[in-house]
Scaffold this motif. Sequence first.
Motif, PDB file in Angstrom:
ATOM      1  N   ALA A  56       0.809  -1.307   0.075  1.00 15.39           N
ATOM      2  CA  ALA A  56      -0.094  -0.137  -0.197  1.00 15.39           C
ATOM      3  C   ALA A  56       0.913   1.225  -0.099  1.00 15.39           C
ATOM      4  O   ALA A  56       0.176   2.453  -0.051  1.00 15.39           O
ATOM      5  N   SER A  57       1.899   1.096   0.070  1.00 10.16           N
ATOM      6  CA  SER A  57       3.035   2.312   0.088  1.00 10.16           C
ATOM      7  C   SER A  57       2.869   3.185  -1.171  1.00 10.16           C
ATOM      8  O   SER A  57       2.779   2.455  -2.272  1.00 10.16           O
TER       9      SER A  57
ATOM     10  N   ARG B 117       6.423   5.323   2.099  1.00 12.39           N
ATOM     11  CA  ARG B 117       5.651   6.131   2.749  1.00 12.39           C
ATOM     12  C   ARG B 117       4.308   5.444   2.741  1.00 12.39           C
ATOM     13  O   ARG B 117       3.714   4.930   1.666  1.00 12.39           O
ATOM     14  N   ILE B 118       3.736   5.805   3.987  1.00 12.83           N
ATOM     15  CA  ILE B 118       2.405   4.814   4.064  1.00 12.83           C
ATOM     16  C   ILE B 118       1.102   5.867   4.413  1.00 12.83           C
ATOM     17  O   ILE B 118       1.648   6.493   5.415  1.00 12.83           O
ATOM     18  N   ASP B 119       0.307   5.907   3.429  1.00  7.56           N
ATOM     19  CA  ASP B 119      -0.844   7.182   3.538  1.00  7.56           C
ATOM     20  C   ASP B 119      -2.076   6.416   4.277  1.00  7.56           C
ATOM     21  O   ASP B 119      -2.620   5.778   3.526  1.00  7.56           O
ATOM     22  N   THR B 120      -2.280   6.570   5.517  1.00 10.82           N
ATOM     23  CA  THR B 120      -3.748   5.835   6.029  1.00 10.82           C
ATOM     24  C   THR B 120      -4.203   6.958   6.474  1.00 10.82           C
ATOM     25  O   THR B 120      -5.215   6.858   7.486  1.00 10.82           O
ATOM     26  N   GLY B 121      -4.259   8.292   5.713  1.00  9.36           N
ATOM     27  CA  GLY B 121      -4.901   9.586   6.359  1.00  9.36           C
ATOM     28  C   GLY B 121      -3.997  10.218   7.034  1.00  9.36           C
ATOM     29  O   GLY B 121      -4.001  11.485   6.838  1.00  9.36           O
ATOM     30  N   PHE B 122      -2.959   9.757   7.539  1.00 11.22           N
ATOM     31  CA  PHE B 122      -1.594  10.405   7.971  1.00 11.22           C
ATOM     32  C   PHE B 122      -0.544   9.682   7.238  1.00 11.22           C
ATOM     33  O   PHE B 122      -0.243   8.452   7.443  1.00 11.22           O
ATOM     34  N   GLN B 123       0.263  10.670   6.572  1.00  8.39           N
ATOM     35  CA  GLN B 123       1.405  10.068   6.108  1.00  8.39           C
ATOM     36  C   GLN B 123       2.664   9.815   6.978  1.00  8.39           C
ATOM     37  O   GLN B 123       3.191  10.881   7.571  1.00  8.39           O
ATOM     38  N   LYS B 124       3.067   8.664   6.859  1.00  9.03           N
ATOM     39  CA  LYS B 124       4.159   8.309   7.837  1.00  9.03           C
ATOM     40  C   LYS B 124       5.161   7.539   6.885  1.00  9.03           C
ATOM     41  O   LYS B 124       4.986   6.804   5.964  1.00  9.03           O
ATOM     42  N   LEU B 125       6.295   7.596   7.446  1.00  9.32           N
ATOM     43  CA  LEU B 125       7.673   6.919   6.558  1.00  9.32           C
ATOM     44  C   LEU B 125       8.248   5.836   7.778  1.00  9.32           C
ATOM     45  O   LEU B 125       8.244   5.747   8.934  1.00  9.32           O
ATOM     46  N   VAL B 126       8.245   4.599   6.894  1.00 11.45           N
ATOM     47  CA  VAL B 126       8.832   3.463   7.625  1.00 11.45           C
ATOM     48  C   VAL B 126      10.097   3.014   7.026  1.00 11.45           C
ATOM     49  O   VAL B 126      10.280   2.951   5.815  1.00 11.45           O
ATOM     50  N   PHE B 127      10.955   3.071   7.973  1.00 11.37           N
ATOM     51  CA  PHE B 127      12.604   2.793   7.404  1.00 11.37           C
ATOM     52  C   PHE B 127      12.920   1.542   7.540  1.00 11.37           C
ATOM     53  O   PHE B 127      12.461   0.686   8.273  1.00 11.37           O
ATOM     54  N   GLY B 128      13.973   0.898   6.622  1.00 13.90           N
ATOM     55  CA  GLY B 128      14.583  -0.136   6.747  1.00 13.90           C
ATOM     56  C   GLY B 128      15.670  -0.230   7.677  1.00 13.90           C
ATOM     57  O   GLY B 128      15.826   0.848   8.375  1.00 13.90           O
ATOM     58  N   THR B 129      16.448  -1.142   7.719  1.00 22.91           N
ATOM     59  CA  THR B 129      17.705  -1.224   8.866  1.00 22.91           C
ATOM     60  C   THR B 129      18.716  -0.422   8.561  1.00 22.91           C
ATOM     61  O   THR B 129      19.568  -0.549   9.246  1.00 22.91           O
ATOM     62  N   GLY B 130      19.108  -0.361   7.299  1.00 20.10           N
ATOM     63  CA  GLY B 130      20.293   0.405   6.779  1.00 20.10           C
ATOM     64  C   GLY B 130      21.311  -0.574   6.047  1.00 20.10           C
ATOM     65  O   GLY B 130      21.512  -1.734   6.553  1.00 20.10           O
ATOM     66  N   THR B 131      22.129  -0.016   5.121  1.00 16.35           N
ATOM     67  CA  THR B 131      23.221  -0.516   4.789  1.00 16.35           C
ATOM     68  C   THR B 131      24.466   0.297   4.562  1.00 16.35           C
ATOM     69  O   THR B 131      24.177   1.680   4.252  1.00 16.35           O
ATOM     70  N   ARG B 132      25.412  -0.209   5.159  1.00 11.42           N
ATOM     71  CA  ARG B 132      26.570   0.799   5.385  1.00 11.42           C
ATOM     72  C   ARG B 132      27.450   0.609   4.085  1.00 11.42           C
ATOM     73  O   ARG B 132      27.958  -0.493   3.549  1.00 11.42           O
ATOM     74  N   LEU B 133      27.650   1.710   3.311  1.00 11.64           N
ATOM     75  CA  LEU B 133      28.589   1.668   1.996  1.00 11.64           C
ATOM     76  C   LEU B 133      30.020   2.403   2.554  1.00 11.64           C
ATOM     77  O   LEU B 133      30.160   3.185   3.000  1.00 11.64           O
ATOM     78  N   LEU B 134      30.923   1.475   2.142  1.00 10.65           N
ATOM     79  CA  LEU B 134      32.491   1.718   2.509  1.00 10.65           C
ATOM     80  C   LEU B 134      33.287   1.929   1.059  1.00 10.65           C
ATOM     81  O   LEU B 134      33.060   0.950   0.436  1.00 10.65           O
TER      82      LEU B 134
ATOM     83  N   MET C 287      -1.820  17.666  18.349  1.00 12.17           N
ATOM     84  CA  MET C 287      -2.214  16.479  17.708  1.00 12.17           C
ATOM     85  C   MET C 287      -1.092  15.341  17.773  1.00 12.17           C
ATOM     86  O   MET C 287       0.168  15.710  17.371  1.00 12.17           O
ATOM     87  N   LYS C 288      -1.453  14.226  18.006  1.00 14.88           N
ATOM     88  CA  LYS C 288      -0.355  13.044  18.170  1.00 14.88           C
ATOM     89  C   LYS C 288      -0.744  11.950  17.534  1.00 14.88           C
ATOM     90  O   LYS C 288      -2.035  11.704  17.799  1.00 14.88           O
ATOM     91  N   GLU C 289       0.050  11.209  17.347  1.00 13.34           N
ATOM     92  CA  GLU C 289      -0.305   9.712  16.915  1.00 13.34           C
ATOM     93  C   GLU C 289       0.559   8.686  17.293  1.00 13.34           C
ATOM     94  O   GLU C 289       1.924   8.958  17.214  1.00 13.34           O
ATOM     95  N   LYS C 290       0.347   7.665  17.643  1.00 13.27           N
ATOM     96  CA  LYS C 290       1.388   6.397  18.082  1.00 13.27           C
ATOM     97  C   LYS C 290       2.111   5.927  16.867  1.00 13.27           C
ATOM     98  O   LYS C 290       1.413   5.711  15.953  1.00 13.27           O
ATOM     99  N   GLY C 291       3.210   5.792  16.990  1.00 13.77           N
ATOM    100  CA  GLY C 291       4.176   5.030  16.159  1.00 13.77           C
ATOM    101  C   GLY C 291       3.985   3.405  15.982  1.00 13.77           C
ATOM    102  O   GLY C 291       2.985   3.062  16.807  1.00 13.77           O
ATOM    103  N   ASP C 292       5.190   3.009  15.912  1.00 13.61           N
ATOM    104  CA  ASP C 292       5.357   1.490  15.984  1.00 13.61           C
ATOM    105  C   ASP C 292       5.751   0.995  17.341  1.00 13.61           C
ATOM    106  O   ASP C 292       5.505  -0.056  17.688  1.00 13.61           O
ATOM    107  N   ILE C 293       6.369   1.960  18.158  1.00  8.89           N
ATOM    108  CA  ILE C 293       6.922   1.479  19.473  1.00  8.89           C
ATOM    109  C   ILE C 293       6.898   2.601  20.608  1.00  8.89           C
ATOM    110  O   ILE C 293       7.561   3.231  20.956  1.00  8.89           O
TER     111      ILE C 293
END
Lengths: 113, 114
Positions: free
Chosen positions: A29-30, A93-110, B54-60
């Motif tokens: 749904a992103s 970006r997930i938009d369920t009425g409020f847009q929020k960002l969900v991040f991954g765990t990251g990759t280190r580039l050397l 206004m506030k919303e809970k996140g994942d944790i």
Amino acid sequence: GESVGLHLPTLSVQEGDNSIINCAYSNSASDYFIWYKQESGKGPQFIIDIRSNMDKRQGQRVTVLLNKTVKHLSLQIAATQPGDSAVYFCAERIDTGFQKLVFGTGTRLLVSP
Amino acid sequence: DVKVTQSSRYLVKRTGEKVFLECVQDMDHENMFWYRQDPGLGLRLIYFSYDVKMKEKGDIPEGYSVSREKKERFSLILESASTNQTSMYLCASRTPGRGNTEAFFGQGTRLTVV
């Protein structure tokens, strides 16, 4: 569920090579996928994004590819430079009425000279 | 130059203390976020605010609360700090919009709970 993961935690390349950083996502749904760069001691910084209805987007020395069939995202950096050394995060970006960002765990580039 | 400022770079607090982390942005952004960053876990969303008061809970959200009394300021509160809340905390802000995905981050606050 909402999760964004990375295939490789660390990527080492030589200066001048092209780098490819991969990311798998699970949320269909992103509406946007984004890449951020985090240098040591700093907060993440926006690099480039791609809308979910696109396959490819190019920026300056960077290209993002999106394969929705296998839920895979990649960031290609051309002619990698030492200044590109950082941790790279993919995000969705997930938009369920409020847009929020969900991040991954990251990759280190050397990047070595 | 846009700026998100977190009040402290490093904090050391004792178990059970009430801890306030402050974040201020000068871009008139409606949305503000608090993340924690842990090795191997990436950035995890604690709380976000889409506008003043206004506030919303996140994942944790467990063990945390937030306050947004003014548009430019978003505070994260650890009601009773515990050692498992030792982490890097990142604040971010952005303007909501259909095509806008860019969030601006502060430099982070490294909190150690002893």
